[in-house]
Design a protein around this motif. Structure first.
Motif, PDB file in Angstrom:
ATOM      1  N   GLY A  77     104.794  78.478 -40.515  1.00  0.00           N
ATOM      2  CA  GLY A  77     103.958  77.431 -39.921  1.00  0.00           C
ATOM      3  C   GLY A  77     103.371  76.509 -40.964  1.00  0.00           C
ATOM      4  N   ASP A  78     104.051  76.380 -42.101  1.00  0.00           N
ATOM      5  CA  ASP A  78     103.531  75.577 -43.210  1.00  0.00           C
ATOM      6  C   ASP A  78     103.741  74.075 -43.017  1.00  0.00           C
ATOM      7  OD1 ASP A  78     102.777  77.888 -44.452  1.00  0.00           O
ATOM      8  OD2 ASP A  78     104.400  77.887 -45.944  1.00  0.00           O
ATOM      9  N   LEU A  79     104.540  73.679 -42.020  1.00  0.00           N
ATOM     10  CA  LEU A  79     104.877  72.266 -41.861  1.00  0.00           C
ATOM     11  C   LEU A  79     104.168  71.656 -40.660  1.00  0.00           C
ATOM     12  CD1 LEU A  79     108.714  72.445 -42.600  1.00  0.00           C
ATOM     13  CD2 LEU A  79     106.885  71.748 -44.162  1.00  0.00           C
ATOM     14  N   LEU A  80     103.554  70.503 -40.888  1.00  0.00           N
ATOM     15  CA  LEU A  80     102.904  69.750 -39.816  1.00  0.00           C
ATOM     16  C   LEU A  80     103.956  69.186 -38.872  1.00  0.00           C
ATOM     17  CD1 LEU A  80     100.199  68.533 -38.798  1.00  0.00           C
ATOM     18  CD2 LEU A  80     100.641  66.577 -40.281  1.00  0.00           C
ATOM     19  N   GLU A  81     105.080  68.780 -39.414  1.00  0.00           N
ATOM     20  CA  GLU A  81     106.220  68.294 -38.652  1.00  0.00           C
ATOM     21  C   GLU A  81     107.461  68.475 -39.510  1.00  0.00           C
ATOM     22  OE1 GLU A  81     108.188  65.510 -39.568  1.00  0.00           O
ATOM     23  OE2 GLU A  81     107.017  65.175 -41.388  1.00  0.00           O
ATOM     24  N   ILE A 112     106.883  59.052 -43.034  1.00  0.00           N
ATOM     25  CA  ILE A 112     107.829  59.986 -42.447  1.00  0.00           C
ATOM     26  C   ILE A 112     108.812  59.262 -41.516  1.00  0.00           C
ATOM     27  CG2 ILE A 112     106.313  61.997 -42.632  1.00  0.00           C
ATOM     28  CD1 ILE A 112     105.395  61.575 -39.814  1.00  0.00           C
ATOM     29  N   ASP A 113     109.767  59.997 -40.986  1.00  0.00           N
ATOM     30  CA  ASP A 113     110.750  59.407 -40.087  1.00  0.00           C
ATOM     31  C   ASP A 113     110.211  59.396 -38.657  1.00  0.00           C
ATOM     32  OD1 ASP A 113     111.227  62.367 -39.881  1.00  0.00           O
ATOM     33  OD2 ASP A 113     112.675  61.655 -38.411  1.00  0.00           O
ATOM     34  N   LEU A 114     110.964  58.762 -37.780  1.00  0.00           N
ATOM     35  CA  LEU A 114     110.521  58.580 -36.399  1.00  0.00           C
ATOM     36  C   LEU A 114     110.311  59.910 -35.682  1.00  0.00           C
ATOM     37  CD1 LEU A 114     109.946  56.731 -33.986  1.00  0.00           C
ATOM     38  CD2 LEU A 114     112.407  56.669 -33.550  1.00  0.00           C
ATOM     39  N   GLN A 115     111.239  60.857 -35.872  1.00  0.00           N
ATOM     40  CA  GLN A 115     111.088  62.157 -35.219  1.00  0.00           C
ATOM     41  C   GLN A 115     109.793  62.836 -35.642  1.00  0.00           C
ATOM     42  OE1 GLN A 115     114.922  64.581 -35.190  1.00  0.00           O
ATOM     43  NE2 GLN A 115     115.438  63.006 -36.686  1.00  0.00           N
ATOM     44  N   GLY A 116     109.494  62.753 -36.924  1.00  0.00           N
ATOM     45  CA  GLY A 116     108.275  63.357 -37.433  1.00  0.00           C
ATOM     46  C   GLY A 116     107.037  62.691 -36.871  1.00  0.00           C
ATOM     47  N   ALA A 117     107.079  61.361 -36.770  1.00  0.00           N
ATOM     48  CA  ALA A 117     105.939  60.630 -36.227  1.00  0.00           C
ATOM     49  C   ALA A 117     105.651  61.067 -34.796  1.00  0.00           C
ATOM     50  CB  ALA A 117     106.207  59.129 -36.285  1.00  0.00           C
ATOM     51  N   ARG A 118     106.702  61.291 -34.022  1.00  0.00           N
ATOM     52  CA  ARG A 118     106.516  61.732 -32.639  1.00  0.00           C
ATOM     53  C   ARG A 118     105.884  63.118 -32.588  1.00  0.00           C
ATOM     54  NH1 ARG A 118     112.444  59.460 -30.824  1.00  0.00           N
ATOM     55  NH2 ARG A 118     111.752  57.424 -30.018  1.00  0.00           N
ATOM     56  N   GLN A 119     106.257  63.993 -33.511  1.00  0.00           N
ATOM     57  CA  GLN A 119     105.661  65.329 -33.551  1.00  0.00           C
ATOM     58  C   GLN A 119     104.185  65.253 -33.918  1.00  0.00           C
ATOM     59  OE1 GLN A 119     107.907  68.427 -35.666  1.00  0.00           O
ATOM     60  NE2 GLN A 119     109.728  67.158 -35.463  1.00  0.00           N
ATOM     61  N   VAL A 120     103.856  64.407 -34.894  1.00  0.00           N
ATOM     62  CA  VAL A 120     102.460  64.277 -35.308  1.00  0.00           C
ATOM     63  C   VAL A 120     101.619  63.721 -34.166  1.00  0.00           C
ATOM     64  CG1 VAL A 120     100.869  63.126 -36.899  1.00  0.00           C
ATOM     65  CG2 VAL A 120     103.032  64.036 -37.752  1.00  0.00           C
ATOM     66  N   ARG A 121     102.166  62.787 -33.393  1.00  0.00           N
ATOM     67  CA  ARG A 121     101.416  62.235 -32.267  1.00  0.00           C
ATOM     68  C   ARG A 121     101.023  63.322 -31.273  1.00  0.00           C
ATOM     69  NH1 ARG A 121     100.167  57.410 -30.153  1.00  0.00           N
ATOM     70  NH2 ARG A 121     101.542  56.129 -31.448  1.00  0.00           N
ATOM     71  N   GLU A 122     101.867  64.336 -31.129  1.00  0.00           N
ATOM     72  CA  GLU A 122     101.568  65.417 -30.183  1.00  0.00           C
ATOM     73  C   GLU A 122     100.368  66.240 -30.619  1.00  0.00           C
ATOM     74  OE1 GLU A 122     105.050  67.761 -29.618  1.00  0.00           O
ATOM     75  OE2 GLU A 122     106.220  66.142 -28.711  1.00  0.00           O
ATOM     76  N   THR A 123     100.149  66.366 -31.920  1.00  0.00           N
ATOM     77  CA  THR A 123      99.067  67.216 -32.413  1.00  0.00           C
ATOM     78  C   THR A 123      97.895  66.435 -33.005  1.00  0.00           C
ATOM     79  OG1 THR A 123     100.207  67.429 -34.556  1.00  0.00           O
ATOM     80  CG2 THR A 123     100.641  69.121 -32.896  1.00  0.00           C
ATOM     81  N   LEU A 166     114.869  51.276 -34.378  1.00  0.00           N
ATOM     82  CA  LEU A 166     114.252  49.963 -34.156  1.00  0.00           C
ATOM     83  C   LEU A 166     113.732  49.817 -32.727  1.00  0.00           C
ATOM     84  CD1 LEU A 166     116.652  47.584 -36.108  1.00  0.00           C
ATOM     85  CD2 LEU A 166     114.204  47.866 -36.521  1.00  0.00           C
ATOM     86  N   ALA A 167     114.403  50.475 -31.798  1.00  0.00           N
ATOM     87  CA  ALA A 167     114.004  50.385 -30.390  1.00  0.00           C
ATOM     88  C   ALA A 167     112.699  51.141 -30.111  1.00  0.00           C
ATOM     89  CB  ALA A 167     115.112  50.924 -29.500  1.00  0.00           C
ATOM     90  N   ALA A 168     112.212  51.909 -31.080  1.00  0.00           N
ATOM     91  CA  ALA A 168     111.018  52.724 -30.878  1.00  0.00           C
ATOM     92  C   ALA A 168     109.725  52.010 -31.276  1.00  0.00           C
ATOM     93  CB  ALA A 168     111.139  54.025 -31.671  1.00  0.00           C
ATOM     94  N   GLU A 169     109.810  50.766 -31.661  1.00  0.00           N
ATOM     95  CA  GLU A 169     108.616  50.053 -32.132  1.00  0.00           C
ATOM     96  C   GLU A 169     107.469  50.110 -31.127  1.00  0.00           C
ATOM     97  OE1 GLU A 169     107.162  45.519 -33.299  1.00  0.00           O
ATOM     98  OE2 GLU A 169     109.306  45.986 -33.250  1.00  0.00           O
ATOM     99  N   ALA A 170     107.790  50.042 -29.837  1.00  0.00           N
ATOM    100  CA  ALA A 170     106.747  50.012 -28.807  1.00  0.00           C
ATOM    101  C   ALA A 170     105.922  51.294 -28.762  1.00  0.00           C
ATOM    102  CB  ALA A 170     107.375  49.755 -27.440  1.00  0.00           C
ATOM    103  N   GLU A 171     106.415  52.364 -29.375  1.00  0.00           N
ATOM    104  CA  GLU A 171     105.672  53.623 -29.388  1.00  0.00           C
ATOM    105  C   GLU A 171     104.520  53.601 -30.395  1.00  0.00           C
ATOM    106  OE1 GLU A 171     108.251  56.986 -29.965  1.00  0.00           O
ATOM    107  OE2 GLU A 171     109.892  56.040 -28.850  1.00  0.00           O
ATOM    108  N   PHE A 172     104.474  52.590 -31.240  1.00  0.00           N
ATOM    109  CA  PHE A 172     103.513  52.557 -32.341  1.00  0.00           C
ATOM    110  C   PHE A 172     102.322  51.662 -32.022  1.00  0.00           C
ATOM    111  CE2 PHE A 172     107.186  54.424 -34.081  1.00  0.00           C
ATOM    112  CZ  PHE A 172     106.800  55.147 -35.200  1.00  0.00           C
ATOM    113  N   ASP A 173     101.225  51.890 -32.745  1.00  0.00           N
ATOM    114  CA  ASP A 173      99.994  51.137 -32.512  1.00  0.00           C
ATOM    115  C   ASP A 173     100.063  49.725 -33.087  1.00  0.00           C
ATOM    116  OD1 ASP A 173      98.668  53.372 -31.298  1.00  0.00           O
ATOM    117  OD2 ASP A 173      98.466  54.230 -33.304  1.00  0.00           O
ATOM    118  N   VAL A 174     100.758  49.576 -34.204  1.00  0.00           N
ATOM    119  CA  VAL A 174     100.827  48.287 -34.884  1.00  0.00           C
ATOM    120  C   VAL A 174     102.117  48.244 -35.703  1.00  0.00           C
ATOM    121  CG1 VAL A 174      99.560  49.098 -36.919  1.00  0.00           C
ATOM    122  CG2 VAL A 174      99.536  46.663 -36.351  1.00  0.00           C
TER     123      VAL A 174
END
Length: 199
Positions: A77-81, A112-123, A166-174
Motif C-alpha cells: 500500500g505504498d503507492l498513492l496511485e 502524473i499520467d491521466l490514469q493516475g490523476a483519476r485515481q488521486v481524484r477518488e481519494t 486529449l479528450a479528457a481535458e474536461a475532467e480537469f479544473d483548469v
C-alpha cells in the motif's frame, strides 16, 4: 468537477496540485522548470519500472525500480496511485512523502499520467487538477518525434494514447497551454500559490 472551495477550511490541510496531460506535452519539462525556479515547491518523484532515459537520475527524475520492487510497493500500500502507461512500463506515486508534506501544511505537486490523476481524484478530490495541453496536435507530434527517445513503434503507440488523453481535458479544473516551458511553469506555480477559495 469538484470545487475545492466547497471543503470546510478545517479539512483543507494544504494545496495538492495534480498536473497531467497527454504524452510528450512537456509535463516533465514543466516540472523540472518549477524545480529549478521555485525550489520552495515540493514535487513528488514517481517510481517507474521503465529504464532511465539519457540524463535521468534515480531519485531526481524518477525512482527506477524493477517489477518485483514495484509489486512489493503495491502489496504494502505504498503507492498513492499507479498505472500501466502506454501498455508498457508501470508508474506510481509513493504515498508517504506526499502525505507528510501535506500534513506539514506545505503545497505539493504531482506530475502524473491521466490514469493516475483519476485515481488521486477518488481519494483526494479536494486537490486542484491541472491539464497541460499542447498548442496543437501537430506540435505534440513534432515534440514526440523530436525528442528521439522512443522507437517508431513506441511513438505510434504513444500517439494513439495521446488522442485519448486529449479528450479528457474536461475532467480537469483548469488547463494550461504549453506554448513555452518556463511560461507554463510560472502559470502552474501561480495556481499553486492561489488560495483555494479564489478558484
Amino acid at each position: 468537477m469538484t470545487d475545492a472551495a466547497a471543503a470546510p477550511p478545517e479539512t483543507r490541510r494544504s494545496r495538492l496540485v495534480v498536473l497531467a496531460g497527454p504524452t510528450a506535452v512537456g509535463k516533465g519539462s514543466v516540472a523540472a522548470d518549477v524545480r529549478r525556479s521555485h525550489p520552495e515547491v515540493w514535487i513528488s518523484v514517481s517510481a517507474t519500472t521503465r529504464a532511465p532515459r539519457p540524463g535521468e537520475q534515480d531519485g531526481v527524475h524518477y525512482w527506477f525500480v524493477d517489477d518485483d520492487q514495484f509489486d512489493a510497493m503495491i502489496e504494502r500500500g505504498d503507492l498513492l496511485e499507479w498505472a500501466v502507461v502506454h501498455k508498457a512500463a508501470r508508474y506510481g506515486t509513493p504515498r508517504q512523502p506526499v502525505e507528510q508534506v501535506l500534513a506539514e501544511g506545505r503545497s505539493a505537486l504531482l506530475e502524473i499520467d491521466l490514469q493516475g490523476a483519476r485515481q488521486v481524484r477518488e481519494t483526494m478530490a479536494e486537490a486542484l487538477f491541472v491539464f497541460l495541453k499542447p498548442p496543437s496536435w501537430d506540435e505534440l507530434v513534432r515534440r514526440l518525434v523530436g525528442r528521439g527517445t522512443e522507437t517508431e513503434e513506441e511513438r505510434e503507440r504513444r500517439l494513439v494514447t495521446a488522442r485519448e488523453e486529449l479528450a479528457a481535458e474536461a475532467e480537469f479544473d483548469v488547463a494550461i497551454v504549453n506554448h513555452e516551458v518556463h511560461a507554463a511553469a510560472e502559470d502552474l506555480v501561480a495556481l499553486m500559490l492561489q488560495s483555494p477559495t479564489t478558484l
